[in-house]
Design a protein around this motif. Structure first.
Motif, short mmCIF file in Angstrom:
data_model
loop_
_atom_site.label_atom_id
_atom_site.label_comp_id
_atom_site.label_asym_id
_atom_site.label_seq_id
_atom_site.Cartn_x
_atom_site.Cartn_y
_atom_site.Cartn_z
N ARG A 93 -5.43 -13.43 -1.86
CA ARG A 93 -6.22 -12.39 -1.17
C ARG A 93 -6.51 -12.78 0.27
N SER A 94 -5.64 -13.53 0.89
CA SER A 94 -5.84 -13.94 2.28
C SER A 94 -5.77 -12.74 3.21
N GLN A 95 -6.23 -12.93 4.44
CA GLN A 95 -6.19 -11.85 5.41
C GLN A 95 -4.76 -11.43 5.72
N LEU A 96 -3.86 -12.41 5.74
CA LEU A 96 -2.46 -12.09 5.99
C LEU A 96 -1.90 -11.19 4.90
N ALA A 97 -2.22 -11.55 3.64
CA ALA A 97 -1.72 -10.75 2.52
C ALA A 97 -2.29 -9.34 2.56
N GLU A 98 -3.59 -9.24 2.85
CA GLU A 98 -4.20 -7.91 2.92
C GLU A 98 -3.57 -7.10 4.06
N ARG A 101 -0.30 -5.81 2.82
CA ARG A 101 -0.49 -4.69 1.88
C ARG A 101 -0.86 -3.41 2.62
N ILE A 102 -1.71 -3.54 3.64
CA ILE A 102 -2.06 -2.34 4.42
C ILE A 102 -0.84 -1.79 5.13
N ALA A 103 0.00 -2.69 5.66
CA ALA A 103 1.23 -2.25 6.34
C ALA A 103 2.15 -1.54 5.36
N ILE A 104 2.24 -2.06 4.13
CA ILE A 104 3.10 -1.42 3.12
C ILE A 104 2.57 -0.05 2.76
N GLU A 105 1.24 0.05 2.58
CA GLU A 105 0.66 1.36 2.25
C GLU A 105 0.87 2.34 3.39
N VAL A 142 14.21 1.21 5.22
CA VAL A 142 12.84 1.28 5.76
C VAL A 142 12.01 2.24 4.92
N PHE A 143 12.62 3.34 4.51
CA PHE A 143 11.92 4.35 3.73
C PHE A 143 11.61 3.86 2.32
N ASN A 144 12.51 3.08 1.76
CA ASN A 144 12.43 2.68 0.35
C ASN A 144 11.71 1.36 0.13
N LEU A 145 11.70 0.50 1.14
CA LEU A 145 11.20 -0.86 0.97
C LEU A 145 9.74 -0.93 0.51
N PRO A 146 8.82 -0.12 1.06
CA PRO A 146 7.42 -0.22 0.59
C PRO A 146 7.29 0.02 -0.92
N PHE A 147 8.06 0.98 -1.46
CA PHE A 147 7.98 1.24 -2.90
C PHE A 147 8.52 0.06 -3.70
N LEU A 148 9.62 -0.51 -3.23
CA LEU A 148 10.19 -1.65 -3.95
C LEU A 148 9.27 -2.85 -3.93
N VAL A 149 8.60 -3.08 -2.80
CA VAL A 149 7.67 -4.20 -2.72
C VAL A 149 6.51 -4.00 -3.70
N ARG A 150 5.97 -2.78 -3.74
CA ARG A 150 4.87 -2.52 -4.66
C ARG A 150 5.32 -2.63 -6.12
N VAL A 151 6.51 -2.12 -6.41
CA VAL A 151 7.03 -2.23 -7.78
C VAL A 151 7.21 -3.69 -8.17
#
Length: 294
Positions: A93-98, A101-105, A142-151
């Protein structure tokens, strides 16, 4: 109002909501298949399209759609999997990780047309590739990567921590635990997520209008030289996909059988996307059964 009546009302409300969803989906699919299936035959699936005369097919568009999907997934799966493992196992839960995650969202909520314009500036103009399959594949990455990271992250987090702790307690390193325990256990969920995102990529059109182009050169399917302009495997040639073809036929089409081509193309697109979704469920259950023997 007593508790039993409230429960019954809530149950009815849930059933009505689910029924409305099924009604809308069924009406949409029924309309597409009713008008589209009667236009589909072998000649329609394999023949090249016509620009003026009637009787054209969508063979090159189907090939282009699968080829761009293949390149997109080859680029995005390793990156998405590695990022998902990092976020689930190392970042905490570091600031970098958060921040990641915000960038992915944020990327997840980007309209695909914006991704297409970004691809036009970077992959089409800056690289000098022009409208090409590679430009389209990178834009879809670029379009698909956020979904794959979350999955990937959710699949890794879903692995039992008792298994992970047991592996570490037996002396395995963190890397060995990830490679031999976590990834195999998360494999069914990863495969399911990858196939579902593949269906989403297959049906994408807006991002490809500005990157892969709205036309295809004449293709020689006996030419396997990837540097030849007429080779279907050349990743730096323009490529009109099936979803883009549907948009183009409906907006700019001059052919007399415009409605037949549009309906048949839409039916095939929906059939492929549905096959991705049902295939993901079937393959996920099969792999889960093989791994757990349940």
């Amino acid at each position: 109002m007593d508790a039993k009546l409230k429960n019954n009302l809530a149950t009815i409300t849930f059933w009505v909501g689910a029924g409305l969803v099924m009604l809308i989906l069924g009406t949409l699919l029924g309309y597409i298949f009713y008008h589209g299936l009667k236009s589909i035959d072998w000649q329609f699936i394999t023949a090249p399209p016509e620009t003026v005369r009637a009787g054209g097919g969508i063979g090159p568009q189907i090939f282009n759609s699968f080829y761009i999907l293949f390149l997109t997934m080859m680029i995005s799966i390793p990156i998405g999997l590695l990022a998902g493992i990092y976020l689930a196992e190392y970042a905490g839960r570091s600031q970098l990780a958060e921040g990641v995650r915000i960038a992915i969202e944020t990327l997840t909520s980007l309209p695909s047309i914006v991704v297409g314009l970004f691809g036009l500036l970077v992959f089409v103009n800056a690289t000098g590739w022009g409208y090409s399959i590679m430009s389209g594949a990178l834009a879809l990455t670029v379009f698909n990567l956020p979904f794959l990271v979350r999955v990937s992250e959710e699949s890794i987090r879903g692995v039992s921590r008792e298994l992970v702790e047991g592996s570490l307690a037996l002396g395995a390193t963190h890397w060995e635990t990830i490679w031999r325990i976590i990834v195999p256990c998360a494999f069914p969920s990863l495969i399911t997520g990858i196939i579902i995102t593949s269906g989403r990529v297959f049906g994408e059109a807006a991002a490809l209008l500005y990157t892969a182009g709205m036309s295809s050169p004449p293709l020689d399917f006996s030419n396997w030289n990837i540097f030849s302009p007429t080779s279907p495997l050349n990743p730096f040639r323009p490529a009109e996909t099936l979803a883009v073809h549907i948009w183009k036929v409906n907006s700019e089409g001059l052919i007399p059988d415009l409605r037949r081509v549009a309906d048949g193309s839409a039916a095939i697109l929906v059939l492929v996307v549905l096959s991705f979704n049902f295939g993901a469920r079937w393959l996920g259950r099969l792999i889960q059964k093989r791994l757990t023997a349940v």
